[in-house]
Design a protein around this motif. Sequence first.
Motif, PDB file in Angstrom:
ATOM      1  N   UNK A  23       0.824  -1.218   0.000  1.00 35.22           N
ATOM      2  CA  UNK A  23       0.000   0.000   0.000  1.00 35.22           C
ATOM      3  C   UNK A  23       0.855   1.263   0.000  1.00 35.22           C
ATOM      4  N   UNK A  24       2.160   1.118   0.190  1.00 29.76           N
ATOM      5  CA  UNK A  24       3.058   2.266   0.250  1.00 29.76           C
ATOM      6  C   UNK A  24       3.504   2.652  -1.153  1.00 29.76           C
ATOM      7  N   UNK A  25       3.093   3.815  -1.582  1.00 26.74           N
ATOM      8  CA  UNK A  25       3.540   4.295  -2.882  1.00 26.74           C
ATOM      9  C   UNK A  25       3.710   5.804  -2.818  1.00 26.74           C
ATOM     10  N   UNK A  26       4.575   6.336  -3.649  1.00 24.81           N
ATOM     11  CA  UNK A  26       4.845   7.778  -3.630  1.00 24.81           C
ATOM     12  C   UNK A  26       3.566   8.589  -3.820  1.00 24.81           C
ATOM     13  N   UNK A  27       3.474   9.653  -3.075  1.00 26.22           N
ATOM     14  CA  UNK A  27       2.321  10.539  -3.189  1.00 26.22           C
ATOM     15  C   UNK A  27       1.142  10.153  -2.316  1.00 26.22           C
ATOM     16  N   UNK A  28       1.211   9.014  -1.686  1.00 21.75           N
ATOM     17  CA  UNK A  28       0.114   8.596  -0.804  1.00 21.75           C
ATOM     18  C   UNK A  28       0.112   9.461   0.439  1.00 21.75           C
ATOM     19  N   UNK A  29      -1.060   9.895   0.834  1.00 15.82           N
ATOM     20  CA  UNK A  29      -1.174  10.802   1.975  1.00 15.82           C
ATOM     21  C   UNK A  29      -0.653  10.165   3.253  1.00 15.82           C
ATOM     22  N   UNK A  30      -0.036  11.023   4.072  1.00 13.68           N
ATOM     23  CA  UNK A  30       0.542  10.587   5.334  1.00 13.68           C
ATOM     24  C   UNK A  30      -0.512   9.951   6.223  1.00 13.68           C
ATOM     25  N   UNK A  31      -1.702  10.540   6.289  1.00 12.75           N
ATOM     26  CA  UNK A  31      -2.743  10.008   7.178  1.00 12.75           C
ATOM     27  C   UNK A  31      -3.171   8.600   6.749  1.00 12.75           C
ATOM     28  N   UNK A  32      -3.211   8.354   5.456  1.00 12.67           N
ATOM     29  CA  UNK A  32      -3.570   7.013   4.972  1.00 12.67           C
ATOM     30  C   UNK A  32      -2.459   6.018   5.320  1.00 12.67           C
TER      31      UNK A  32
END
Length: 88
Positions: A23-32
Amino acid sequence: DPALFESDAERALLDAADGVEKADFPGREWSARLSDLFAFCEPAQKFFDGVMVMAENPAVRTNRLSLLNFVRTLCLKTADFKKIVKAG
């Protein structure tokens, strides 16, 4: 190495970690990303309640320490938790 797992708790923690990593990918929001870390709560509790990390078998011990390091690395990719302080 999942072949060295001796309990379901080890496999569950690895499965949770794999899910967070995917689920970790660049641009993913910090809260998510932070909420993904909650996926570790139950598997981590079961792991520490039922697994002796420092097993007598050196291969099993190293494998368990590597699993925990994988979890740690994923957590640190989200935030430097040493720098988060309690407000108030």
